[in-house]
Write an enzyme that holds these catalytic residues in place. Structure first.
Site, PDB file in Angstrom:
ATOM      1  N   CYS A 219     -33.670  53.988  68.173  1.00 37.45           N
ATOM      2  CA  CYS A 219     -34.815  52.949  68.592  1.00 37.45           C
ATOM      3  C   CYS A 219     -34.986  52.728  69.844  1.00 37.45           C
ATOM      4  O   CYS A 219     -35.842  51.938  70.375  1.00 37.45           O
ATOM      5  CB  CYS A 219     -34.186  51.839  67.671  1.00 37.45           C
ATOM      6  SG  CYS A 219     -34.239  51.717  66.044  1.00 37.45           S
TER       7      CYS A 219
ATOM      8  N   HIS B 125     -36.741  45.338  71.114  1.00 37.78           N
ATOM      9  CA  HIS B 125     -36.681  46.054  70.128  1.00 37.78           C
ATOM     10  C   HIS B 125     -36.732  45.046  68.787  1.00 37.78           C
ATOM     11  O   HIS B 125     -36.013  44.197  68.646  1.00 37.78           O
ATOM     12  CB  HIS B 125     -35.649  47.014  70.007  1.00 37.78           C
ATOM     13  CG  HIS B 125     -35.455  47.735  68.591  1.00 37.78           C
ATOM     14  ND1 HIS B 125     -36.627  48.338  68.142  1.00 37.78           N
ATOM     15  CD2 HIS B 125     -34.375  48.021  67.777  1.00 37.78           C
ATOM     16  CE1 HIS B 125     -36.235  48.691  67.016  1.00 37.78           C
ATOM     17  NE2 HIS B 125     -35.040  48.761  66.672  1.00 37.78           N
TER      18      HIS B 125
ATOM     19  N   ASN C 235     -38.771  47.127  61.138  1.00 39.16           N
ATOM     20  CA  ASN C 235     -38.236  47.913  62.199  1.00 39.16           C
ATOM     21  C   ASN C 235     -38.888  49.185  62.380  1.00 39.16           C
ATOM     22  O   ASN C 235     -38.960  49.963  61.466  1.00 39.16           O
ATOM     23  CB  ASN C 235     -36.898  48.128  62.175  1.00 39.16           C
ATOM     24  CG  ASN C 235     -36.160  48.846  63.412  1.00 39.16           C
ATOM     25  OD1 ASN C 235     -36.796  49.535  63.975  1.00 39.16           O
ATOM     26  ND2 ASN C 235     -34.739  48.878  63.136  1.00 39.16           N
TER      27      ASN C 235
HETATM   28  N1  COA Z   1     -31.594  42.163  48.870  1.00 38.43           N
HETATM   29  C1  COA Z   1     -30.487  41.604  48.505  1.00 38.43           C
HETATM   30  N2  COA Z   1     -29.163  41.574  48.547  1.00 38.43           N
HETATM   31  C2  COA Z   1     -28.829  42.458  49.674  1.00 38.43           C
HETATM   32  C3  COA Z   1     -29.853  43.410  50.294  1.00 38.43           C
HETATM   33  C4  COA Z   1     -31.015  43.145  49.741  1.00 38.43           C
HETATM   34  N3  COA Z   1     -32.108  44.024  50.444  1.00 38.43           N
HETATM   35  N4  COA Z   1     -28.944  44.189  51.085  1.00 38.43           N
HETATM   36  C5  COA Z   1     -27.828  43.647  51.042  1.00 38.43           C
HETATM   37  N5  COA Z   1     -27.474  42.763  50.090  1.00 38.43           N
HETATM   38  C6  COA Z   1     -26.535  41.974  49.711  1.00 38.43           C
HETATM   39  C7  COA Z   1     -25.145  42.864  49.977  1.00 38.43           C
HETATM   40  O1  COA Z   1     -24.976  43.667  48.718  1.00 38.43           O
HETATM   41  C8  COA Z   1     -24.146  41.809  50.111  1.00 38.43           C
HETATM   42  O2  COA Z   1     -23.839  41.447  48.600  1.00 38.43           O
HETATM   43  P1  COA Z   1     -22.370  40.966  48.429  1.00 38.43           P
HETATM   44  O3  COA Z   1     -21.731  39.836  49.255  1.00 38.43           O
HETATM   45  O4  COA Z   1     -22.540  40.569  47.037  1.00 38.43           O
HETATM   46  O5  COA Z   1     -21.385  42.115  48.664  1.00 38.43           O
HETATM   47  C9  COA Z   1     -25.001  40.391  50.780  1.00 38.43           C
HETATM   48  O6  COA Z   1     -26.471  40.883  50.520  1.00 38.43           O
HETATM   49  C10 COA Z   1     -24.545  40.615  52.174  1.00 38.43           C
HETATM   50  O7  COA Z   1     -24.770  41.865  52.814  1.00 38.43           O
HETATM   51  P2  COA Z   1     -24.344  42.046  54.265  1.00 38.43           P
HETATM   52  O8  COA Z   1     -24.520  43.319  54.456  1.00 38.43           O
HETATM   53  O9  COA Z   1     -23.333  41.397  54.749  1.00 38.43           O
HETATM   54  O10 COA Z   1     -25.560  41.152  54.978  1.00 38.43           O
HETATM   55  P3  COA Z   1     -26.102  40.827  56.372  1.00 38.43           P
HETATM   56  O11 COA Z   1     -26.321  39.587  56.615  1.00 38.43           O
HETATM   57  O12 COA Z   1     -25.189  41.726  57.258  1.00 38.43           O
HETATM   58  O13 COA Z   1     -27.588  41.666  56.606  1.00 38.43           O
HETATM   59  C11 COA Z   1     -28.514  43.820  57.384  1.00 38.43           C
HETATM   60  C12 COA Z   1     -27.701  43.253  56.324  1.00 38.43           C
HETATM   61  C13 COA Z   1     -28.803  45.096  57.166  1.00 38.43           C
HETATM   62  C14 COA Z   1     -30.018  42.855  57.124  1.00 38.43           C
HETATM   63  C15 COA Z   1     -27.950  43.429  58.943  1.00 38.43           C
HETATM   64  O14 COA Z   1     -26.487  43.648  58.890  1.00 38.43           O
HETATM   65  C16 COA Z   1     -28.765  43.880  60.003  1.00 38.43           C
HETATM   66  O15 COA Z   1     -29.779  43.618  60.158  1.00 38.43           O
HETATM   67  N6  COA Z   1     -28.076  44.977  60.533  1.00 38.43           N
HETATM   68  C17 COA Z   1     -28.725  45.550  61.449  1.00 38.43           C
HETATM   69  C18 COA Z   1     -29.905  46.424  61.476  1.00 38.43           C
HETATM   70  C19 COA Z   1     -30.568  47.036  62.442  1.00 38.43           C
HETATM   71  O16 COA Z   1     -30.781  46.365  63.427  1.00 38.43           O
HETATM   72  N7  COA Z   1     -30.785  48.157  62.371  1.00 38.43           N
HETATM   73  C20 COA Z   1     -31.367  49.157  63.217  1.00 38.43           C
HETATM   74  C21 COA Z   1     -30.811  49.102  64.547  1.00 38.43           C
HETATM   75  S1  COA Z   1     -31.874  49.889  65.691  1.00 38.43           S
END
Ligand code: COA
Length: 327
Positions: A113, A254, A284
């Site tokens: 990214c 970003h 994204n």
């Molecule tokens: N819908 C519903 N539930 C979801 C889900 C979805 N799309 N994706 C994950 N979950 C669930 C998980 O399974 C987890 O459940 P559990 O507690 O029963 O195990 C719960 O939601 C929390 O998951 P978690 O991974 O802790 O969520 P989070 O708050 O960290 O959010 C992201 C996940 C991916 C949105 C976040 O980590 C993120 O934005 N990361 C960076 C992404 C990014 O910037 N990427 C590119 C960089 S250039």
């Protein structure tokens, strides 16, 4: 000292809108979860016959039109992408042919990214040294092609699109790219990648069966590092230009997740209304996200001539970069 002027900007997103409700039909998720955790309401996916260079073509044409420049005038074309048309040749070479930009040198850069920011730095420094006079810098991605629709943690995040700027030698208006800053840390290489398909793990039936050709991400580490590094390199850009966040009219980060954008704004000390975001509409779009957001802000009249901008990006590698731009 200004490195290069921005003579034109353009962007393109495909017409196919994919809403959170559409994704709810594929994976176990909800509109509420996606909006609350990411701020994303919908994203765009390329048509089946559209590859990265097709999206890039429309964005490039729009930027060249604003610059009142013919493609044949370009000396160089740089595309930041991780979803190019082919492993090789470069998507920039394919775009060169589509545009009819004979005589330009064309190449891709890979920084996830951060790809557009890397291209911006290379392009503006090439102009500063006098090697090239007119450089097209782009970010373009078709992430829907590497999205694992069995992984609800990643498949809701990404979208397709392309953005472009045309760089020229600076004039005396005071507008242009004041500085660019880049860093990376390869110890995080496994945190965000496509595990197979390269020389480490060439394609086999096994890699395909195990879904190793799709994007893999450690979400929480990526989340924390995105805020930390974009803040760090944003502050570095301010310091090196003798500026404070109060001098900045708009931050253009970003667009990975609305919560990352909010966290970044807080750490930089920027009021949220000074931050440009299109995350709700496009998700994204990786290297395309900054030029798409900036193009829309310019064309809607939000960003005006003379505004001081802080661009800051983060991506796979991990890589991160920033730039101060006087629009
Ligand atoms: N819908 C519903 N539930 C979801 C889900 C979805 N799309 N994706 C994950 N979950 C669930 C998980 O399974 C987890 O459940 P559990 O507690 O029963 O195990 C719960 O939601 C929390 O998951 P978690 O991974 O802790 O969520 P989070 O708050 O960290 O959010 C992201 C996940 C991916 C949105 C976040 O980590 C993120 O934005 N990361 C960076 C992404 C990014 O910037 N990427 C590119 C960089 S250039």
């Amino acid at each position: 000292m200004i490195q290069a002027s921005i003579a034109g900007i353009g962007s393109y997103v495909p017409s196919r809108v994919v809403t959170n409700a559409d994704l709810m039909k594929i994976v176990d998720t909800s509109d509420e979860w996606i909006i609350k955790r990411t701020g994303i309401k919908e994203r765009r996916y390329a048509a089946d016959d559209q590859a990265c260079s097709d999206l890039a073509y429309f964005a490039a044409t729009s930027a060249l039109e604003m610059a009142e420049m013919e493609p044949s005038e370009l000396d160089c074309i740089i595309i930041g992408t991780v979803t190019g048309d082919h492993p090789f040749p470069s998507t920039a070479c394919i775009l060169q042919e589509k545009l009819g930009a004979k005589g330009a040198m064309a190449f891709d850069v890979s920084a996830g990214c951060t790809g557009f920011m890397l291209g911006l730095s290379i392009g503006s420094n090439m102009i500063k040294t006098g090697q090239f006079k007119k450089v097209l810098v782009m970010g373009g991605e078709v992430l829907s092609r590497v999205t694992d629709f069995e992984d609800r943690g990643t498949c809701v995040l990404f979208g397709d699109g392309a953005g472009a700027v045309v760089l020229t030698a600076p004039d005396d208006s005071g507008s242009g790219i004041l500085s660019t800053h880049l860093e990376s840390d390869g110890s995080y290489a496994d945190m965000l990648n496509i595990p197979a398909g390269g020389s480490r793990k060439p394609p086999t039936l096994e890699t395909i069966k195990n879904r190793k050709h799709y994007l893999y991400m450690e979400g929480q580490i990526t989340f924390k590092m995105a805020i930390r590094t974009m803040t760090k390199i944003g502050n570095l850009a301010l310091e090196q230009n003798g500026l404070t966040i109060e001098d900045i009219d708009y931050v253009v980060p970003h667009q990975a997740n609305w919560r990352i954008i909010e966290g970044l704004a807080k750490k930089l000390g920027a009021p949220i209304d000074k931050v440009i975001s299109e995350i709700h509409k496009y998700g994204n779009t990786s290297g395309a996200s900054i030029p798409i957001a900036l193009d829309e802000a310019v064309r809607s009249g939000k960003v005006k001539k003379g505004d001081l901008l802080l661009l800051t990006a983060f991506g796979a590698g991990y890589t991160w970069g920033s730039s101060i731009v006087r629009w």
